[in-house]
Structure formats: structure tokens, C-alpha cells
Design a protein around this motif. Sequence first.
Motif, PDB file in Angstrom:
ATOM      1  N   PHE A 138       0.828  -1.210   0.000  1.00 41.43           N
ATOM      2  CA  PHE A 138       0.000   0.000   0.000  1.00 41.43           C
ATOM      3  C   PHE A 138       0.858   1.253   0.000  1.00 41.43           C
ATOM      4  CE2 PHE A 138      -3.105  -3.078   1.556  1.00 41.43           C
ATOM      5  CZ  PHE A 138      -4.173  -2.782   0.729  1.00 41.43           C
TER       6      PHE A 138
ATOM      7  N   LEU B  14      -9.112   3.203  -5.158  1.00 44.40           N
ATOM      8  CA  LEU B  14     -10.233   3.290  -4.227  1.00 44.40           C
ATOM      9  C   LEU B  14     -11.500   3.836  -4.909  1.00 44.40           C
ATOM     10  CD1 LEU B  14      -8.460   4.595  -0.984  1.00 44.40           C
ATOM     11  CD2 LEU B  14      -9.384   2.333  -1.393  1.00 44.40           C
TER      12      LEU B  14
ATOM     13  N   GLU C 190     -12.941  -2.413  -0.708  1.00 44.07           N
ATOM     14  CA  GLU C 190     -11.672  -2.386   0.037  1.00 44.07           C
ATOM     15  C   GLU C 190     -11.260  -3.806   0.430  1.00 44.07           C
ATOM     16  OE1 GLU C 190     -14.224  -0.385   0.647  1.00 44.07           O
ATOM     17  OE2 GLU C 190     -13.395   1.558   0.124  1.00 44.07           O
TER      18      GLU C 190
ATOM     19  N   SER D 211      -0.441  -0.338   5.001  1.00 44.82           N
ATOM     20  CA  SER D 211      -1.609   0.514   4.715  1.00 44.82           C
ATOM     21  C   SER D 211      -1.601   1.795   5.552  1.00 44.82           C
ATOM     22  CB  SER D 211      -2.902  -0.271   4.957  1.00 44.82           C
ATOM     23  OG  SER D 211      -3.124  -0.402   6.345  1.00 44.82           O
TER      24      SER D 211
ATOM     25  N   LEU E  24      -8.536   1.665   4.993  1.00 43.30           N
ATOM     26  CA  LEU E  24      -8.798   2.141   3.630  1.00 43.30           C
ATOM     27  C   LEU E  24     -10.173   2.806   3.545  1.00 43.30           C
ATOM     28  CD1 LEU E  24      -7.478  -0.671   1.272  1.00 43.30           C
ATOM     29  CD2 LEU E  24      -6.407   1.488   1.869  1.00 43.30           C
TER      30      LEU E  24
END
Lengths: 246, 504
Positions: free
Chosen positions: A76, A89, A95, A162, A240
Motif C-alpha cells: 500500500f 479506491l 476495500e 496501509s 482504507l
Amino acid sequence: MSTFLALFRRQWAAYFFSPMAYVCLTVFLAVSGLSFVGVVMRSFQDNLVAGDLLFGSQFFWMMALVAMALITMHLFAEERRSGTLETLLTAPVTETQIVTAKFAAALLFFMLMVAPTTLYLPVLLALRAGIGSVEAAPLLTGYLGLLLVGAFYIALGVWVSSLTRNQVVAAIVSFALMYVLFYSEYITYFVRNPVLGAVLNSLSSIRHIMDFSRGIVDTRPIVLYLSGIFVCLFAAVKGLEARKGS
Amino acid sequence: MKENTTEQAVGTRRLWLWRVHPWLSVLLAVCLAAMANFLSERHFFRRDFSEAQTAALSDRTKRLLDQLPFDTRVIVYFRDQDDLVRDVKNLLREYAYASRRVKVEVVDPDRDLARSKDVAVKYELTEANVVVFDGGGKTSFVEAGDVAEFDARTAYSGQPARMTLFKGEQVFSSALLGLMQTNRPVVYFLGGHGERSPDNYDPAAGYSSLVRRIRNEHMDVKTLVFGQEPSMPADLDALVIAGPRKTFVEAELNILKRYLEGSGRLLVLLDAGTEPGLDALLADWGVTVGHDRVAGLTLTGNELLVRDYGDHPITRTLWNVATLFNSPRSIQPAPSREGRWPVPTGLTSAREGTAGVPADRPVAVPLAWCSERGWAEMTPTEQPPKFDPATDRRGPIPVAVAVEKGPVRDIQVEIRPTRLAVFGDSSLVANGPLSAGYNPDIVLNALNWVLGRDPLLAIAPREPRYVRLAIGQGEVQTVFWLIVVLVPALAVFLGFWVWIRRRK
């Protein structure tokens, strides 16, 4: 499912286009091969059980932790740095699909990295039949342990990746967390609280690996790693989602 | 204006909730995971799939742990470099997994100095490599030397010692049983006939090492001399007659006779060339004492290496263990009507051999015997012993026997059986052999059996399954090139191939 597969293929292909993956693969195989030869050479003197041949070396595990941190660091962080995460996204994918696809690709790459080690013993025994016998069950349960530990640490790496846009930060933080969890048994030397000591012992991967490589299957570490994978991936998905909403 | 303010407040709250909601979900997931792990700690399945079964506790140990009435702290006070520490830790963890009452703590004297000092002071430990069992207001210690047996050849070669037998479960369960026992059995050593003394530290003649081991097994040791006491002491649980050299007088034999008839427990160790006059008494209990010397497999000429055992609780843990007798005399069950003793060869069941014997008759079973290549030398002074077909008897010749009469089970009562174990040598557990690591098991097992402490006898030691790959220098080089060079080189090649393809 087709969306998941498309995302998975994209990530899987990305591994093979990255020089870092080959460096990781090469160094891991060299170190694990070297540690295997070292253990075999001292097997005639030392009191080793079958699982020690593959999983008894600290070098093997140290290299595995480094490799897992390296193969998850960019998942990520790189997308965030290059700005492709926003595009991803806003695409018609969930997600959950993004996170699970990246996790599956990283796990498969890790398994590919480990796969050649399954040939070490057959090669050795084929070279010279009658040099001794090795029990199969501890090796099989040892690989089960390696798969579980690997899947959990990769999920941890996915989550850490992430959280940041810097790959190096992701790798260092992932490795630090993995290292602490792996050797948490040793922290109990400095802990006087018995409850905390018991928790640290039950989290210690080195303890679980020792059991698995002796041929012992216990449901407790299995539940621990499966629930750990779930929590890490869930946290990555929610991270996310929060990013998408802000 | 007021409506705008309200809408702004609602909007801020929603935004806050929107931001907090994912993290609350994560917190909930963490709680769920913690709950699942908490439940899995309580309801788990654990199984050892290895052939060695190093992690599998015996049913007897599991039953013992189920009955453990108090919390027990087990402190593994071992140096991390010790060869045994891993096996000891792993086994004791299995105890902790099997019972919530057992808590295991590992203290390394080299690493954890503060805790190590506390433990050493509290339990008065002067040396490391001890396991402490602390529970029910009592403590019990197991030393490293009692946990395993090592190959004597590697022990002095400078190489890491190779473990041949791991007796961890037997000694740890024994320590736990010691904590659970409210009364320690009292073992009396008889004196007055030149017997071996429990207070004698002499390597060849003394029994002080044996007595220390007996005390470690949670028994008390006292001495007894006939004549000083009007009758057998009230607290006597078993009597040991070890190596008598003078003849027993009639009155003493009568005391022993009455003692045995009253469900007595007796361990006798007789030496070749002595005449203590116990033949008739032992014959009444189905034991024939030979006036000979058993010869056979030997290392230096005097000792007899015994590897053949009967199937009896005393010998069940002696698989693959040799016992060194020192010029023993034959001790064998009295011949049956067919003129043979009940267990001839191999590990045939003692029960099979005694089938049909009424429970109120003594049943004598041979415990150990020399091989078929051994013999009973009828001229004990002959040096070196030589088989003479005219006078000597060809093996197998028993050198130890166990006798039990009863138990007689009625509908409401159970009569305590008489138990008797007789060995044809008393020096096998003198200080010298014991300090060299030989022979304690068969005699301690016999004492435990005589006392009726059978459960621990059935926990067999385990043979470690270590991997020994005898690989030569040539193979090492081939494996090195294949595994350390070729396999990683393939990964490099694959990387270059992809790189070149992508450039095209």
C-alpha cells in the motif's frame, strides 16, 4: 470473484516486475540453504530432532522475517506514494477485495520463496541413500507452522503498509513488530507479572514453531494465527474505508 | 442562523462518527479475536504426530494431574546451554497444558540473575540444573542426572553427550506424587549381620547414594537391629536386607517369617559366597537361593551384564537398559511340578507363566536373567569362571525374583498382598556403581513395587529419536553447490530473464 482475481493477478505480476522480489528470493534461498547445510553437518554430533533440520536455525527465521517485511512493505505504501491508491479506491472494487487480493499475492509469493526448501532433504537423501532416516510427520507439521506464521506476519505487514506512504518505514515497523512477536517468549525474562508473562508466552511464534517442528499440532496457535490474520486484514480494510471517506 | 448552527453541529457529529466508526469496528474485531483465543485456551486439541511421542504424556501421569489437589509451581532452574534443557522444558510444558494447577517457570541462572538469586535462596539451591516442584506446602527436587541417561562413550570424548534414555516423565511424576502423598513411606534397613549400611560413604561397600535416591523418591529411611526392638516397628512400610554376611538366628528368622505372613514387604539383596541362612525362609515363599556364581556376558571378567528381563512392573521401564551385577548368585523361582521356573525366555507375560496359581499361594517371577550363553558356575571360586558341562548349569539363569502372595479379593474386603523381591547381588547399588550411573532403576523399582507404589513403575523412559545424518565431505560439497549456489542462482537467472523480456 473475477474482480478479486484481476486484482490478485495485478499484484502477483507486480512482484515479478520488481527487482526487490528477486533480491529477496535469492538472498532468502542462499541463507536458508546455508543454514540447512550447517545444521546437517552438525546433526551427527548434536541432539537434533527431524524438524530442526529445516526449522531449527535462527538464521532461517531471521531471514524469513526480513523477507516478509520486504515483500509486504510496498503493497500500500508504494500505491500511496505514487498516488495510484486513490484511483484504486475510486474504482468499482471493494476495500476487502483490494486487501485480500494483495494479501493472497504476498502469501503466494512467500510460499513460492519457501517451496524450494521442501526439496532440500529429498536431494540430500537421494544423493546418498542410507545416511540416516528422517521422520516425515515433524517436517509436515513444521511446514504447517511455517505457513500459519508466514500468513499472520504477512497480514501484519499488509496492515502496517496501509498506514504509511514510506516503504522503508513500513518495512522497519513490520520487521520490529514481527521480531517482538516472534521472540516474545524471551521478554518474559524481564516481566514479573504472571498474566502478562502468560500472554507473551502464548504469542511467541518461536515457541509455536518449536512445537510444530516436533510434530505437535495444537489448536491454540492455529486459532491465534487465524484470528490475527483476520484482525490485521480487517484493520487494513477499515483503514482504507476511513481514507476513502475523508 | 440557529438552524445553520444545528445543521453544522449534526454535520460535525456525523463526520466524527464517520472517522471513529472504522476504528471502533477494529476494536470490536480485536475483542472478538481475544475472545476466540480465550476460549481456545480453555478448549483445545493437542496431539503429537511424531513417532517418538515426546509430547505425549502417559495415562498414569494424566490421571495423576487430574487428581492434583493444589496449585503447583514448577521451576526449571537450568542453564540454557545444558543439553537437557529443551527436553525438560518441553515435557514440563505438557504437564502445564494437561493441568491448570501446574505452572512452569524457567529460570536461567546465567541470564536472569535477580530471579535466579531469589530461587536459589528460597529453595537453598547451591547448583543449577535442578527442577523444583513446589506445592501443597512441600517441595521436591529433581536433579539433571536423574532425568536422562547418556552414552558413556560420547560423555568423555569431548563431543556433546548423546542421550540414550529420557526418564523425565517418570521422575517428574514421581516428584508430583511425592508432593501429593500425605505420609512418606518408611523404609528400614536391617543391621546386625554385616549388612551394607545406609550411612556408609565407601564407594565399594556403602549405600549412602542409594539412600539419597530413596529419599529423593519421597521415602524416609531408618535402620533396624533385631534385639534392640521387641518387634517390628509400627511405622515400618518395607524392610531391606542388603548383603548380610552373618547367619540369622532362629528367633530372627521367626520374626521375619511372621512379618512376611502378616502382609510384609521385604527387599533382600544376597551376595555369592555368603551364608546368611535365609534359604529356608525364602524357599517357603517360592524362591530358591543358589550356592553358585552366575557368569556370562562380561566386560572385565567379574561383572555380569544382564539385558534380559521378565515382564513385570519392576522391569517394565528397563527396556534397552543393561544392569551390571557383580558376580551374582542365582536366585530363581522354586521349580514347578514340571521342574521349570515360570518365565523361561523373552518377555513372556508373568501372568501367563503363573496362570492357574491360586491367589493365596506365593507367585514367584524371575525379574532378570543371564543369556543362554551364561551359566551357573558351581565352583564360585574358580577364576576365570569356565563352563563345565558336568557340574555347571547352562543359562538362562535368573539372578532376581519378585514374589507376591495375594491380593485375595473378597466381596467386601481386600487383603493386602505380601511382596518380596530378592536379588543375587548387593553391590549392584553400592555407591560406586550408582555414581557411575548404573543400576539404580531395577532396585528402586523393586522398592517402589514392594511398597505398592506401582503407578510410577509403568511410566517407561523414552528413547530419543535424534537425527544422525552421516554425511561425508564429498556430499557436503555437492549439497552446498546444489542448495546454496544453484537454487539461488536460478532465482537470479529468472530475474534477468524477466528483465530482458521486459526491455524487449
